[in-house]
Design a protein around this motif. Structure first.
Motif, PDB file in Angstrom:
ATOM      1  N   ASP A 128      -5.977  -5.630  -9.001  1.00  0.00           N
ATOM      2  CA  ASP A 128      -6.610  -4.515  -9.504  1.00  0.00           C
ATOM      3  C   ASP A 128      -6.778  -3.318  -8.419  1.00  0.00           C
ATOM      4  O   ASP A 128      -7.583  -3.321  -7.856  1.00  0.00           O
ATOM      5  CB  ASP A 128      -8.028  -4.646 -10.132  1.00  0.00           C
ATOM      6  N   PRO A 129      -5.682  -2.369  -8.298  1.00  0.00           N
ATOM      7  CA  PRO A 129      -5.573  -1.617  -7.172  1.00  0.00           C
ATOM      8  C   PRO A 129      -6.973  -0.627  -7.079  1.00  0.00           C
ATOM      9  O   PRO A 129      -7.369  -0.456  -5.908  1.00  0.00           O
ATOM     10  CB  PRO A 129      -4.324  -0.788  -7.080  1.00  0.00           C
ATOM     11  N   THR A 130      -7.336  -0.084  -8.139  1.00  0.00           N
ATOM     12  CA  THR A 130      -8.286   0.785  -8.357  1.00  0.00           C
ATOM     13  C   THR A 130      -9.618   0.049  -7.826  1.00  0.00           C
ATOM     14  O   THR A 130     -10.341   0.631  -6.810  1.00  0.00           O
ATOM     15  CB  THR A 130      -8.755   1.047  -9.733  1.00  0.00           C
ATOM     16  N   LEU A 147       0.791  -1.005   0.153  1.00  0.00           N
ATOM     17  CA  LEU A 147      -0.071   0.006   0.152  1.00  0.00           C
ATOM     18  C   LEU A 147       0.953   1.114   0.084  1.00  0.00           C
ATOM     19  O   LEU A 147       0.425   2.096  -0.695  1.00  0.00           O
ATOM     20  CB  LEU A 147      -1.066  -0.031   0.929  1.00  0.00           C
ATOM     21  N   LYS A 148       1.975   1.101   0.771  1.00  0.00           N
ATOM     22  CA  LYS A 148       2.767   2.360   0.867  1.00  0.00           C
ATOM     23  C   LYS A 148       3.330   2.507  -0.421  1.00  0.00           C
ATOM     24  O   LYS A 148       3.423   3.711  -0.900  1.00  0.00           O
ATOM     25  CB  LYS A 148       3.880   1.985   1.643  1.00  0.00           C
ATOM     26  N   LEU A 199      -9.427  -0.725  -3.941  1.00  0.00           N
ATOM     27  CA  LEU A 199      -9.597   0.490  -2.842  1.00  0.00           C
ATOM     28  C   LEU A 199     -10.973   1.150  -3.091  1.00  0.00           C
ATOM     29  O   LEU A 199     -11.506   1.411  -2.022  1.00  0.00           O
ATOM     30  CB  LEU A 199      -8.337   1.343  -3.292  1.00  0.00           C
ATOM     31  N   ALA A 200     -11.751   1.105  -4.582  1.00  0.00           N
ATOM     32  CA  ALA A 200     -13.128   1.576  -4.571  1.00  0.00           C
ATOM     33  C   ALA A 200     -13.982   0.641  -3.582  1.00  0.00           C
ATOM     34  O   ALA A 200     -14.838   1.237  -3.115  1.00  0.00           O
ATOM     35  CB  ALA A 200     -13.433   1.562  -5.976  1.00  0.00           C
ATOM     36  N   GLU A 201     -13.955  -0.528  -3.695  1.00  0.00           N
ATOM     37  CA  GLU A 201     -14.735  -1.442  -3.198  1.00  0.00           C
ATOM     38  C   GLU A 201     -14.294  -1.254  -1.355  1.00  0.00           C
ATOM     39  O   GLU A 201     -15.225  -1.433  -0.634  1.00  0.00           O
ATOM     40  CB  GLU A 201     -14.711  -2.988  -3.552  1.00  0.00           C
ATOM     41  N   ALA A 202     -13.169  -1.099  -1.138  1.00  0.00           N
ATOM     42  CA  ALA A 202     -12.927  -0.979   0.333  1.00  0.00           C
ATOM     43  C   ALA A 202     -13.685   0.340   0.817  1.00  0.00           C
ATOM     44  O   ALA A 202     -14.228   0.466   1.787  1.00  0.00           O
ATOM     45  CB  ALA A 202     -11.434  -0.828   0.572  1.00  0.00           C
TER      46      ALA A 202
END
Ligand SMILES: C[S@@+](CC[C@H](N)C(=O)[O-])C[C@H]1O[C@@H](n2cnc3c(N)ncnc32)[C@H](O)[C@@H]1O
Length: 391
Positions: free
Chosen positions: A55-57, A8-9, A60-63
């Motif tokens: 898929d980071p996008t 994440l960092k 993060l969107a789902e989180a």
């Protein structure tokens, strides 16, 4: 530091040029690019490592939707920042997952896709669209124009570009809640036809037609554009509908418009576009617009050229859509109390990402909005200059 926190960092460091603070689920925090964070991202719990690497996008969107992440700071600005940074995670092209969620657009799918988005309650839409219920990019002639004025400007702008004259037959493919077809009839004397796949829209338009006594001048049908046949029109337009057609069906859309237009007839497409190749956005496809596909502007122009149309005019209204979305979001925010009576928190976070994310995407130039005007064969009746559009 755990593998997930390190990942994440790295992702955040690579994606932001502005001061940002990340607070992890165990209370650890990191901060970079300056002392005063413009954004604070708080992880209330850890997130899926697998999805993050896939898929980071989407991860993060789902989180965010699930409340596993909170964001302090303006989400629109955060999205602009992400699109403006070269190595940002938002620019990673979705692979396998994109294929899994991008639905096809056969006729049955298209009905489901349209109803999933448009049939979730006229009451909901009326809380944040303006009275015209136009659900597409407005046209601002000045900073002072409110949303209603700008949507009416847009309708007039399109009808003027089309050089519509009394008695002419006009078809609006994907007519939404019907404002344009009604105005084309009332103010321009056109015989207006509209089609939509949304039952809610269809019912509303029929009521409006009756209320305005326009039964002999305005006609609406609940149908797919592919089923239109045996009739021709002087003018054919679509606003915010091409994005529903799907990549594989773009040729069919333009073939259909060719078939529907009289010789010399004029058509306008008003669509969100990608500056280069077309694309589908995994978050939007999965949660907001199943089956959606944003065509590349060159794809539209190529289709027009290859179908034997004459290209007349191309205009970008990118900033206008950024502003429209900001105004929709302001209305959405002001009506949260009422929206919460029928929609849950996950829905509200999902739509916040949608409205704010799209505004940021337009402002950063990641996506654009083009109006493309073209004729079937030549049309020498249009005035010599573009002044006719502005009078
Ligand atoms: C974003 S809305 C735009 C509505 C309207 N043109 C406006 O500007 O407010 C898209 C419209 O396209 C319609 N639509 C989507 N797919 C369609 C299809 N395959 N055939 C006909 N209409 C379709 C939807 O029902 C909806 O009315």
């Amino acid at each position: 530091m755990s593998i997930l926190k390190t990942a994440l960092k790295t992702i955040f460091q690579r994606s932001f040029k502005e001061p940002i603070k990340i607070i992890f689920w165990d209370g650890d925090s990191i901060q970079f690019n300056g002392e005063e964070p413009k954004y604070v991202v708080t992880f209330n719990k850890s997130i899926s490592e697998e999805l993050l690497s896939e898929d980071p996008t989407l991860a993060l969107a789902e989180a965010y939707m699930d409340g596993d992440i909170d964001i302090q700071g303006d989400i629109k600005d955060l999205i602009i920042s992400l699109y403006s940074t070269k190595d940002s995670f938002i620019k990673v092209k979705s692979g396998i997952l994109a294929g899994l969620v991008s639905k096809r657009n056969n006729k049955k799918d298209s009905i489901e896709n349209a109803q999933y988005h448009y049939d979730i309650g006229n009451d909901f839409y009326s809380l944040w669209l303006d009275e015209s219920m136009m659900y597409s990019c407005a046209y601002f002639k000045s900073d002072e124009d409110n949303l209603k004025v700008a949507q009416e400007n847009k309708i007039d702008y399109i009808l003027k570009k089309l050089w519509i004259k009394p008695g002419q037959k006009l078809l609006d493919i994907g007519c939404g809640w019907g404002e344009l077809i009604i105005k084309a009839a009332k103010s321009y004397g056109a015989k207006s036809y509209g089609i939509t796949l949304s039952e809610e829209q269809y019912k509303t338009i029929n009521k409006k037609i009756k209320k305005e006594n326009l039964e002999n001048q305005v006609f609406v049908k609940l149908m797919d554009y592919r089923d239109l046949k045996n009739e021709t029109f002087d003018r054919v337009l679509s606003i915010g509908m091409l994005e529903h057609v799907g990549e594989g069906n773009l040729p069919d859309y333009f073939k259909k418009v060719y078939e529907l237009l009289v010789d010399g007839g004029i058509s306008l497409v008003h669509s969100i576009t990608m500056p280069n190749d077309g694309a589908n956005n995994i978050f939007l496809n999965k949660y907001i617009f199943p089956g959606g596909y944003v065509p590349g502007v060159k794809q539209i122009i190529t289709e027009i050229a290859e179908r034997g149309f004459n290209l007349l005019d191309v205009e970008s209204l990118r900033r206008h859509y950024g502003k429209t979305l900001e105004m929709w979001y302001e209305n959405f925010k002001s009506n949260l109390y009422t929206i919460r009576q029928t929609k849950d928190e996950r829905f509200i976070r999902m739509w916040t990402l949608f409205l704010q994310g799209c505004a940021g995407s337009f402002y950063s130039g990641n996506i654009d909005l083009h109006q493309v005007l073209f004729s079937k064969g030549i049309n020498d009746n249009i005035p010599w200059t573009r002044e006719y559009i502005y009078n």
